[in-house]
Motif scaffolding. Structure first.
Motif, PDB file in Angstrom:
ATOM      1  N   LEU A  28      -6.836  -3.090  -2.863  1.00 25.39           N
ATOM      2  CA  LEU A  28      -5.844  -3.218  -2.504  1.00 25.39           C
ATOM      3  C   LEU A  28      -5.094  -3.551  -3.751  1.00 25.39           C
ATOM      4  CD1 LEU A  28      -5.438  -4.231   0.975  1.00 25.39           C
ATOM      5  CD2 LEU A  28      -5.496  -1.907   0.391  1.00 25.39           C
ATOM      6  N   GLY A  29      -5.384  -4.720  -4.011  1.00 28.51           N
ATOM      7  CA  GLY A  29      -4.793  -4.777  -5.970  1.00 28.51           C
ATOM      8  C   GLY A  29      -4.559  -3.800  -6.322  1.00 28.51           C
ATOM      9  N   LYS A  30      -6.051  -3.218  -6.554  1.00 31.55           N
ATOM     10  CA  LYS A  30      -6.439  -2.044  -7.824  1.00 31.55           C
ATOM     11  C   LYS A  30      -5.677  -0.852  -7.387  1.00 31.55           C
ATOM     12  CE  LYS A  30     -11.210  -3.372  -8.988  1.00 31.55           C
ATOM     13  NZ  LYS A  30     -12.465  -2.607  -9.299  1.00 31.55           N
ATOM     14  N   ILE A  31      -5.356  -0.889  -5.916  1.00 27.15           N
ATOM     15  CA  ILE A  31      -5.046   1.030  -5.502  1.00 27.15           C
ATOM     16  C   ILE A  31      -3.270   0.317  -4.988  1.00 27.15           C
ATOM     17  CG2 ILE A  31      -6.982   1.917  -5.096  1.00 27.15           C
ATOM     18  CD1 ILE A  31      -5.756   1.169  -1.640  1.00 27.15           C
ATOM     19  N   SER A  32      -2.272  -0.235  -5.323  1.00 25.89           N
ATOM     20  CA  SER A  32      -1.404  -1.391  -4.930  1.00 25.89           C
ATOM     21  C   SER A  32      -0.184  -0.357  -5.450  1.00 25.89           C
ATOM     22  CB  SER A  32      -1.282  -2.921  -5.265  1.00 25.89           C
ATOM     23  OG  SER A  32      -0.938  -2.973  -7.108  1.00 25.89           O
ATOM     24  N   PHE A  33      -0.586   0.335  -6.604  1.00 29.55           N
ATOM     25  CA  PHE A  33       0.876   1.561  -6.835  1.00 29.55           C
ATOM     26  C   PHE A  33       0.120   2.541  -6.159  1.00 29.55           C
ATOM     27  CE2 PHE A  33       2.262   4.501 -10.095  1.00 29.55           C
ATOM     28  CZ  PHE A  33       3.346   4.174 -10.441  1.00 29.55           C
ATOM     29  N   GLY A  34      -0.335   2.679  -5.757  1.00 29.26           N
ATOM     30  CA  GLY A  34      -0.494   4.230  -5.512  1.00 29.26           C
ATOM     31  C   GLY A  34       0.065   3.684  -4.049  1.00 29.26           C
ATOM     32  N   LEU A  35      -0.298   2.355  -3.331  1.00 29.47           N
ATOM     33  CA  LEU A  35       0.324   2.079  -1.748  1.00 29.47           C
ATOM     34  C   LEU A  35       1.845   1.853  -2.410  1.00 29.47           C
ATOM     35  CD1 LEU A  35      -1.664  -0.927  -0.783  1.00 29.47           C
ATOM     36  CD2 LEU A  35      -1.863   1.104  -0.074  1.00 29.47           C
ATOM     37  N   TYR A  36       2.384   1.677  -3.128  1.00 30.57           N
ATOM     38  CA  TYR A  36       3.826   1.698  -3.211  1.00 30.57           C
ATOM     39  C   TYR A  36       4.124   2.852  -3.373  1.00 30.57           C
ATOM     40  CZ  TYR A  36       8.012   1.426  -5.939  1.00 30.57           C
ATOM     41  OH  TYR A  36       9.554   1.406  -6.654  1.00 30.57           O
ATOM     42  N   VAL A  37       3.009   3.530  -4.203  1.00 35.42           N
ATOM     43  CA  VAL A  37       4.566   4.841  -4.290  1.00 35.42           C
ATOM     44  C   VAL A  37       4.105   5.726  -3.267  1.00 35.42           C
ATOM     45  CG1 VAL A  37       3.828   7.228  -5.421  1.00 35.42           C
ATOM     46  CG2 VAL A  37       3.598   4.979  -6.981  1.00 35.42           C
ATOM     47  N   ALA A  68      -3.853   6.902  -1.696  1.00 36.31           N
ATOM     48  CA  ALA A  68      -3.788   5.745  -3.083  1.00 36.31           C
ATOM     49  C   ALA A  68      -5.108   5.969  -3.443  1.00 36.31           C
ATOM     50  CB  ALA A  68      -3.274   4.135  -2.697  1.00 36.31           C
ATOM     51  N   THR A  69      -5.868   5.826  -2.761  1.00 34.79           N
ATOM     52  CA  THR A  69      -7.472   5.737  -3.293  1.00 34.79           C
ATOM     53  C   THR A  69      -7.663   7.059  -4.516  1.00 34.79           C
ATOM     54  OG1 THR A  69      -8.441   4.201  -1.334  1.00 34.79           O
ATOM     55  CG2 THR A  69      -9.854   5.792  -2.650  1.00 34.79           C
ATOM     56  N   ALA A  70      -7.572   8.588  -3.848  1.00 33.81           N
ATOM     57  CA  ALA A  70      -7.569   9.342  -4.452  1.00 33.81           C
ATOM     58  C   ALA A  70      -7.076   9.359  -5.379  1.00 33.81           C
ATOM     59  CB  ALA A  70      -7.094  10.516  -3.538  1.00 33.81           C
ATOM     60  N   SER A  71      -5.229   9.063  -5.145  1.00 29.34           N
ATOM     61  CA  SER A  71      -4.581   8.217  -7.147  1.00 29.34           C
ATOM     62  C   SER A  71      -5.966   8.239  -7.758  1.00 29.34           C
ATOM     63  CB  SER A  71      -3.435   8.348  -5.682  1.00 29.34           C
ATOM     64  OG  SER A  71      -2.936   7.787  -7.599  1.00 29.34           O
ATOM     65  N   TYR A  72      -5.779   7.148  -7.103  1.00 31.65           N
ATOM     66  CA  TYR A  72      -6.647   5.778  -8.102  1.00 31.65           C
ATOM     67  C   TYR A  72      -8.010   5.850  -8.751  1.00 31.65           C
ATOM     68  CZ  TYR A  72      -8.974   1.678 -10.010  1.00 31.65           C
ATOM     69  OH  TYR A  72      -9.149   0.681 -10.902  1.00 31.65           O
ATOM     70  N   PHE A  73      -8.824   6.826  -8.069  1.00 28.57           N
ATOM     71  CA  PHE A  73      -9.731   7.598  -8.614  1.00 28.57           C
ATOM     72  C   PHE A  73      -9.732   8.809  -8.940  1.00 28.57           C
ATOM     73  CE2 PHE A  73     -11.957   4.530  -5.656  1.00 28.57           C
ATOM     74  CZ  PHE A  73     -13.078   4.365  -6.551  1.00 28.57           C
ATOM     75  N   TRP A  74      -8.996  10.041  -9.256  1.00 29.71           N
ATOM     76  CA  TRP A  74      -8.143  10.991  -9.712  1.00 29.71           C
ATOM     77  C   TRP A  74      -7.601  10.660 -10.922  1.00 29.71           C
ATOM     78  CZ3 TRP A  74      -7.920  13.552  -4.426  1.00 29.71           C
ATOM     79  CH2 TRP A  74      -8.403  13.899  -3.945  1.00 29.71           C
ATOM     80  N   PHE A  75      -6.670   9.885 -11.377  1.00 28.53           N
ATOM     81  CA  PHE A  75      -6.007  10.021 -11.747  1.00 28.53           C
ATOM     82  C   PHE A  75      -5.397   8.470 -12.890  1.00 28.53           C
ATOM     83  CE2 PHE A  75      -3.709  12.624  -9.459  1.00 28.53           C
ATOM     84  CZ  PHE A  75      -4.210  13.569 -10.166  1.00 28.53           C
TER      85      PHE A  75
END
Length: 94
Positions: A28-37, A68-75
């Motif tokens: 969750l820390g790794k994808i935290s930016f996506g969680l926020y967005v 957020a997961t998709a955003s992290y892995f794709w971008f």
């Protein structure tokens, strides 16, 4: 002060350190930016599906984590890799 207390607890309190080291929390820390967005978008989609709060909130959480997961892995990983490759840290002579 609360942020300083949180850092101190993370460094000196074994149960807190153990909790923060759990795989889910680290992820969750790794994808935290996506969680926020994406959290408002997840809530919006969930509200369109159900008005029952017992369904809406878990659904919004699942949708937000998915986006957020998709955003992290794709971008985001591409930008992080480029950032590392292009980082230049000038050093001074000793």
């Amino acid at each position: 002060m609360p942020a300083g207390t949180a850092v101190w607890l993370a460094c000196h309190c074994r149960p807190v350190r153990r909790f923060l080291s759990k795989r889910l929390i680290v992820y969750l820390g790794k994808i935290s930016f996506g969680l926020y967005v994406f959290h408002l978008l997840g809530l919006w989609f969930a509200s369109g599906i159900s008005s029952n709060i017992l369904i809406k909130l878990p659904l919004a959480l699942a949708l937000t984590i998915s986006m957020a997961t998709a955003s992290y892995f794709w971008f985001e990983r591409r930008f992080l890799a480029a950032k590392e490759k292009l980082a230049v840290v000038p050093s001074r002579p000793i």
